[in-house]
Design an enzyme around this catalytic site. Structure first.
Site, PDB file in Angstrom:
ATOM      1  N   ASP A 193       0.894  -1.182  -0.174  1.00 23.62           N
ATOM      2  CA  ASP A 193      -0.049   0.000   0.114  1.00 23.62           C
ATOM      3  C   ASP A 193       0.766   1.153  -0.034  1.00 23.62           C
ATOM      4  O   ASP A 193       0.237   2.224  -0.451  1.00 23.62           O
ATOM      5  CB  ASP A 193      -0.963  -0.007   1.158  1.00 23.62           C
ATOM      6  CG  ASP A 193      -1.910   1.195   1.212  1.00 23.62           C
ATOM      7  OD1 ASP A 193      -2.608   1.189   0.132  1.00 23.62           O
ATOM      8  OD2 ASP A 193      -1.938   1.888   2.388  1.00 23.62           O
ATOM      9  N   MET A 274      -7.191   6.111   3.196  1.00 30.36           N
ATOM     10  CA  MET A 274      -7.273   7.068   2.453  1.00 30.36           C
ATOM     11  C   MET A 274      -6.166   7.380   1.293  1.00 30.36           C
ATOM     12  O   MET A 274      -6.123   8.057   0.519  1.00 30.36           O
ATOM     13  CB  MET A 274      -7.543   8.256   3.176  1.00 30.36           C
ATOM     14  CG  MET A 274      -8.886   8.301   4.136  1.00 30.36           C
ATOM     15  SD  MET A 274     -10.150   8.496   2.910  1.00 30.36           S
ATOM     16  CE  MET A 274     -10.177   9.707   1.933  1.00 30.36           C
ATOM     17  N   ARG A 275      -5.144   6.480   1.520  1.00 32.31           N
ATOM     18  CA  ARG A 275      -3.921   6.635   0.809  1.00 32.31           C
ATOM     19  C   ARG A 275      -4.328   6.407  -0.758  1.00 32.31           C
ATOM     20  O   ARG A 275      -3.669   7.086  -1.566  1.00 32.31           O
ATOM     21  CB  ARG A 275      -2.948   5.697   1.188  1.00 32.31           C
ATOM     22  CG  ARG A 275      -1.610   5.862   0.259  1.00 32.31           C
ATOM     23  CD  ARG A 275      -0.272   4.896   0.868  1.00 32.31           C
ATOM     24  NE  ARG A 275       0.188   5.614   2.213  1.00 32.31           N
ATOM     25  CZ  ARG A 275       0.114   5.050   3.325  1.00 32.31           C
ATOM     26  NH1 ARG A 275      -0.498   3.904   3.307  1.00 32.31           N
ATOM     27  NH2 ARG A 275       0.548   5.475   4.395  1.00 32.31           N
ATOM     28  N   ALA A 276      -5.406   5.598  -1.086  1.00 34.17           N
ATOM     29  CA  ALA A 276      -5.752   4.931  -2.315  1.00 34.17           C
ATOM     30  C   ALA A 276      -6.164   6.371  -3.013  1.00 34.17           C
ATOM     31  O   ALA A 276      -5.851   6.923  -4.301  1.00 34.17           O
ATOM     32  CB  ALA A 276      -6.737   4.126  -2.369  1.00 34.17           C
TER      33      ALA A 276
END
Length: 657
Positions: A193, A274-276
């Protein structure tokens, strides 16, 4: 010799685009390139450095500070306004898989810190990669703590070294690019991720394209400089386009409508965190700049999602990364604002109606799913071959190798490592690991008067240095030796066996073990999977494992002993843990039991777990007897789950109370 030109690489448009977008906007977070060996992954990465614009750096600064905005806490600073500077090409720094932590983040000279009161910091690879590219080939083979360090530096833009109360920090903004072959093991989902983008590459199956690849490679090897000169114009044009996109990037607008589209697409794929969303937004902006647009469009979001989301959809460590193109298109369509106008009171016509033709989900079993019914005979015994799938995994008990080892860092057994808690001081003759501050001071203090030291501080010499003895955890070789004979399938036990072994494989994955798989049935045993860090491969082999035939227990034990003997030569530091999955029966040959007992004698020095698969009221207890011959721990199949052990402890504790 000039490197292979970037524009000379045939095919792989996704990888080409991902590398270009990361070069335009390093904030994207770098690229993870997954693919089989021999697909030019490394060639493209190394060629990328030649396309990047040069950087202006402060003279004599080891940390490549920008003269316009130097790092205010640079260890070589502070740099005053108007400091002399020069321009140099962007760097490509390669990080070897076996690099030590000090080589990556840098090191402090403890001797100078104690004796002279100065911080003498030697920069590492992160400092060398600042404002350039950091390339890690076979990143999945890199130690987890180093991968964490790299990704943290890439995300924060700084690297920090803290040791014995001394802290040094410097800027470390770079484009992180990692390549890996999934056959050799996956990165943990948490680490996956942290990479901004991911690309799957594979060799082309088109004969014409393969011919062109070979033709160009042979031409390059015959005349590297002449071949590179032939593509110099194309590379220069691409470099100019990248530089133009970098200039345009700050002015690209990301409207609220586009942000909402990104949020709805990420939500539709049920990605965690929320990184996506953030990475997809940054990638969409970079793609808009690459296309020369001043505002992000749906096409930019489509491209960004295809690169930023595939590796973030994994729900299980054994799940393959990837996204459905149909689902992406549907998500983009659903996120579009409704059309305005007098005729919008009926269906919008965006999706197929009940009478429209289109792809229909297949209600049958997925391709590659093992069948639970009998298949054709295998020739390995007279019984028909059966294949049974596994059930849902559970949290397994933790089995450890006896004693203390010195193997590769992991999370299973006790070991002397260079990280972990300090348990003592190494002998003066052993100069390895991190210096032990207190022990070093104690060694130097008695000699200060003889050395003429009268003021503050200590005079520390090389002979005074002492190094910490640390205890941590190591990864082991977990070799599964699984009975796949007819008795396992006939009593419908194979599903429970596969579920238990798969749960132990999941535990091995989390503890960074190497795994192997030996199976035995009919008249012989085979190495179904040579020892590897790819527990995904082991899970796939286990899922498709057939059963049938007699039980050649002796052959299984002999094959396990042979595999462990060979691995002890290949990887002597990695201690083995043998998991023998059987009901203890030996039915292949007239002297099967005697041969099995003799074979067990070869494994008495190996930490072994005998997973007893015998069920029912009438039990022969053969697996427990075999465990006695092996000096192994006997574990009934029902006790492999951690919850089973906890329940037993609670029950016994309650009784005692």
């Amino acid at each position: 010799m000039k490197p292979y030109p970037f524009t000379a690489v045939v095919g792989m448009p996704d990888l080409r685009l991902a590398l270009v977008l990361s070069s335009i906007s390093p904030a994207v977070g770098g690229v993870l390139v997954r693919g089989e060996k021999g697909t030019a992954k490394s060639t493209m990465v190394r060629a990328l450095a030649g396309l990047l614009p040069g950087v202006d750096v402060v003279d004599s600064c080891r940390f490549s500070c920008d003269p316009v905005s130097p790092d205010p806490v640079c260890p070589d600073g502070p740099h005053e306004a108007g400091v002399p500077a020069h321009r140099r090409p962007a760097r490509l720094v390669e990080l070897p898989v076996g690099a030590a932590e000090d080589r990556v983040v840098g090191s402090l000279n403890l001797e100078k810190a104690l004796s002279e009161g100065v911080t003498d910091y030697q920069p590492g690879l992160l400092a060398a990669a600042h404002r350039g590219l950091l390339y890690v080939d076979e990143v999945n083979l890199l130690h987890d703590h180093l991968v964490d360090t790299l990704l943290d530096a890439a995300a924060m833009g700084r690297a920090t070294v803290e040791r014995e109360g001394v802290s040094v920090s410097h800027a470390a903004r770079f484009v992180l690019i990692g390549t890996m072959n999934p056959e050799e093991g996956e990165l943990r989902p948490q680490l996956l991720d942290r990479f901004g983008l991911t690309v799957e590459v594979a060799s082309s199956r088109d004969p014409e394209q393969r011919v062109e690849v070979v033709r160009r490679r042979l031409a390059y090897e015959a005349d590297p400089d002449g071949f590179a000169d032939g593509y110099a114009e194309a590379d220069a044009a691409l470099a100019a386009e990248i530089e133009a996109a970098q200039r345009l990037l700050p002015s690209v607008k990301l409207p609220d409508e586009a942000l909402r589209q990104i949020a709805e697409v990420c939500a539709s794929f049920e990605v965690d965190g929320m990184r996506a969303d953030i990475v997809t937004a940054r990638t969409a902006v970079a793609h808009a700049a690459w296309a020369g647009r001043a505002e992000v469009t749906t096409e930019d979001i489509r491209v960004a999602a295809r690169l930023a989301l595939p590796h973030r959809r994994r729900r299980n460590p054994f799940d393959a990364p990837g996204i459905s193109e149909e689902q992406l298109e549907q998500a983009l369509e659903d996120s579009q604002p409704p059309p305005e106008g007098p005729d919008d009171d009926g269906p919008s016509g965006g999706g197929p109606g009940p009478d429209d033709s289109g792809p229909v989900p297949d209600g049958g079993p997925a391709e590659g799913t093992p069948s639970s019914g009998p298949s054709e005979p295998t020739g390995n015994g007279s019984s028909p071959q059966k294949t049974v799938g596994a059930g849902d995994t559970f949290r397994a008990r933790v089995f450890r190798v006896k004693g203390t080892g010195e193997g590769e860092r992991g999370r299973r057994s006790r070991a002397i490592t260079d990280t972990g808690r300090t348990i003592g001081v190494q002998p003066p003759s052993v100069r390895d690991g991190r210096p032990h501050l207190v022990a070093t001071i104690r060694a130097a203090a008695p000699h200060q008067q003889a050395r003429g030291r009268s003021g503050a501080g200590l005079e520390v010499r090389s002979a005074d240095l002492r190094f910490a003895l640390r205890e941590g955890r190591e990864g082991n070789l977990v070799l599964f030796c699984v009975d796949a004979s007819g008795s396992m399938g006939a009593r419908a036990r194979m599903r429970e066996v596969k579920t238990a072994v798969l749960s132990l494989l999941l535990d091995a994955y989390q503890r960074r073990d190497k795994v192997g798989l030996v199976t035995f049935r009919g008249t012989d045993a085979e190495l179904a999977l040579p020892p590897t860090i790819s527990v995904e491969a082991a899970a796939a082999r286990l899922e498709g494992l057939p059963t049938g035939g007699r039980t050649p227990l002796a052959e299984g034990l002999l094959e396990a002993a042979r595999v462990l003997r060979v691995e002890a030569i290949r990887d002597p530091r990695r201690r083995p843990l043998l998991v023998l999955v059987t009901d203890g029966r030996a039915t292949s040959g007239s002297d099967a039991v005697a041969r099995a007992k003799a074979a067990a004698g070869l494994l008495t020095d190996v930490t072994t777990i005998v997973m007893d698969c015998e069920t029912g009221r009438m039990r022969l207890g053969l697996a427990a007897e075999l465990a006695g011959h092996l000096g192994a721990e006997h574990v009934p199949l029902s006790d492999v789950a951690a919850e089973s052990l906890a329940s037993a402890v609670r029950e016994r504790t309650g009784r005692a109370a």
